[in-house]
Design a protein around this motif. Sequence first.
Motif, PDB file in Angstrom:
ATOM      1  N   PRO A   7       0.926  -1.249  -0.008  1.00 24.46           N
ATOM      2  CA  PRO A   7       0.162   0.083  -0.111  1.00 24.46           C
ATOM      3  C   PRO A   7       0.982   1.326  -0.277  1.00 24.46           C
ATOM      4  N   SER A   8       1.952   1.087   0.462  1.00 22.00           N
ATOM      5  CA  SER A   8       2.899   2.521   0.517  1.00 22.00           C
ATOM      6  C   SER A   8       4.480   2.049   0.732  1.00 22.00           C
ATOM      7  N   LEU A   9       5.316   2.983   0.467  1.00 25.15           N
ATOM      8  CA  LEU A   9       6.770   2.615   0.601  1.00 25.15           C
ATOM      9  C   LEU A   9       7.002   2.473   1.876  1.00 25.15           C
ATOM     10  N   ASP A  10       6.266   3.121   3.019  1.00 22.38           N
ATOM     11  CA  ASP A  10       6.634   2.841   4.413  1.00 22.38           C
ATOM     12  C   ASP A  10       6.522   1.244   4.493  1.00 22.38           C
ATOM     13  N   LEU A  29      11.117   3.187  -9.512  1.00 24.01           N
ATOM     14  CA  LEU A  29      11.321   3.640  -8.057  1.00 24.01           C
ATOM     15  C   LEU A  29      11.714   5.078  -7.727  1.00 24.01           C
ATOM     16  N   PHE A  30      12.215   5.687  -8.862  1.00 24.89           N
ATOM     17  CA  PHE A  30      12.651   7.223  -8.562  1.00 24.89           C
ATOM     18  C   PHE A  30      11.351   7.881  -8.751  1.00 24.89           C
ATOM     19  N   ALA A  31      10.463   7.586  -9.538  1.00 24.11           N
ATOM     20  CA  ALA A  31       9.155   8.181  -9.890  1.00 24.11           C
ATOM     21  C   ALA A  31       8.275   8.042  -8.498  1.00 24.11           C
ATOM     22  N   PHE A  32       8.387   6.731  -7.882  1.00 23.77           N
ATOM     23  CA  PHE A  32       7.675   6.777  -6.600  1.00 23.77           C
ATOM     24  C   PHE A  32       8.221   7.621  -5.469  1.00 23.77           C
ATOM     25  N   LEU A  33       9.464   7.773  -5.654  1.00 20.89           N
ATOM     26  CA  LEU A  33      10.104   8.548  -4.585  1.00 20.89           C
ATOM     27  C   LEU A  33       9.805   9.938  -4.582  1.00 20.89           C
ATOM     28  N   GLY A  34       9.947  10.381  -6.073  1.00 19.78           N
ATOM     29  CA  GLY A  34       9.517  11.768  -6.373  1.00 19.78           C
ATOM     30  C   GLY A  34       8.174  12.256  -6.371  1.00 19.78           C
ATOM     31  N   THR A  35       7.280  11.398  -6.974  1.00 16.51           N
ATOM     32  CA  THR A  35       5.995  11.998  -7.087  1.00 16.51           C
ATOM     33  C   THR A  35       4.867  11.121  -6.671  1.00 16.51           C
ATOM     34  N   GLY A  36       5.338   9.938  -6.025  1.00 19.22           N
ATOM     35  CA  GLY A  36       4.241   8.873  -5.547  1.00 19.22           C
ATOM     36  C   GLY A  36       3.558   8.391  -6.605  1.00 19.22           C
ATOM     37  N   LEU A  41      -0.225   6.480  -6.343  1.00 14.40           N
ATOM     38  CA  LEU A  41      -0.038   5.469  -5.451  1.00 14.40           C
ATOM     39  C   LEU A  41       0.131   6.196  -3.963  1.00 14.40           C
ATOM     40  N   LYS A  42      -0.360   5.522  -3.103  1.00 14.72           N
ATOM     41  CA  LYS A  42      -0.148   5.865  -1.602  1.00 14.72           C
ATOM     42  C   LYS A  42       1.233   5.853  -1.275  1.00 14.72           C
ATOM     43  N   VAL A  43       1.888   7.130  -1.175  1.00 14.16           N
ATOM     44  CA  VAL A  43       3.288   7.004  -0.786  1.00 14.16           C
ATOM     45  C   VAL A  43       3.486   8.069   0.218  1.00 14.16           C
TER      46      VAL A  43
END
Length: 245
Positions: free
Chosen positions: A64-67, A219-226, A239-241
Amino acid sequence: MDAATPGIGFGHFLAQADGVAKFILVLMAVASAASWYLIVTKLVSYARAKRRSSAFLDFFWNAPSLDVVAAQIEQKHPDEPFSHLVYHAIVASRHHERHGINRLNEAGSSSDFVTRTLRKTIDEETASLESGLTVLASVGSTAPFVGLLGTVWGIYHALVAIGVSGAGTLDKVAGPVGEALIMTAIGLAVAIPAVLGYNLIVRANRLTLAQLDAFAHDLFAFLGTGAKIDSAGGNVTPLKVSGAR
């Protein structure tokens, strides 16, 4: 072969071989053992890493999230390239957010710092995947020539022995010369598996690194924009980041 004809074959060749020939045989045996060891261990390691990577990616895309991903990685140390990449990327992102720029290698924006971390991690994985390939390449390229050297050395001594004995008939020449050619066959037997193994491992590494590079982009897109960038349609799926900017 009659009773008067001396026995020929590999055993007879070993009995007649001098120090140089035996050294070449030992060298070829060591090279063959090293090649097979690297081939087997690399392929087994690749199979295990592929299975673990598949399980991690399945978990990653369904998290559900990167956490949640970070918590899982912290509990279980990364044991394959993709979780290793995620671990270092998350650590880099959090470090830059909490501590800012304290050293030269942390200069620039958070995105720059994460990009350098991803690049460094991929370089480390590349070096790990390619370890041992130099040995396989060296064995594959030099073993035939080492075997040929043993053949030339064996033929030389066989001809000298024939010249001393004065028996130069075909049946006397064919045996010793044929025994010397065994060295060439040994060289090919060592080189061929090393070359095939090298090509197989290089192809497997190329596929892994291509997938890792594509995953690093997501992964870079997740960390930068979610969000995950859909390269096929150009769409962006939110996504929920937690903490995404």
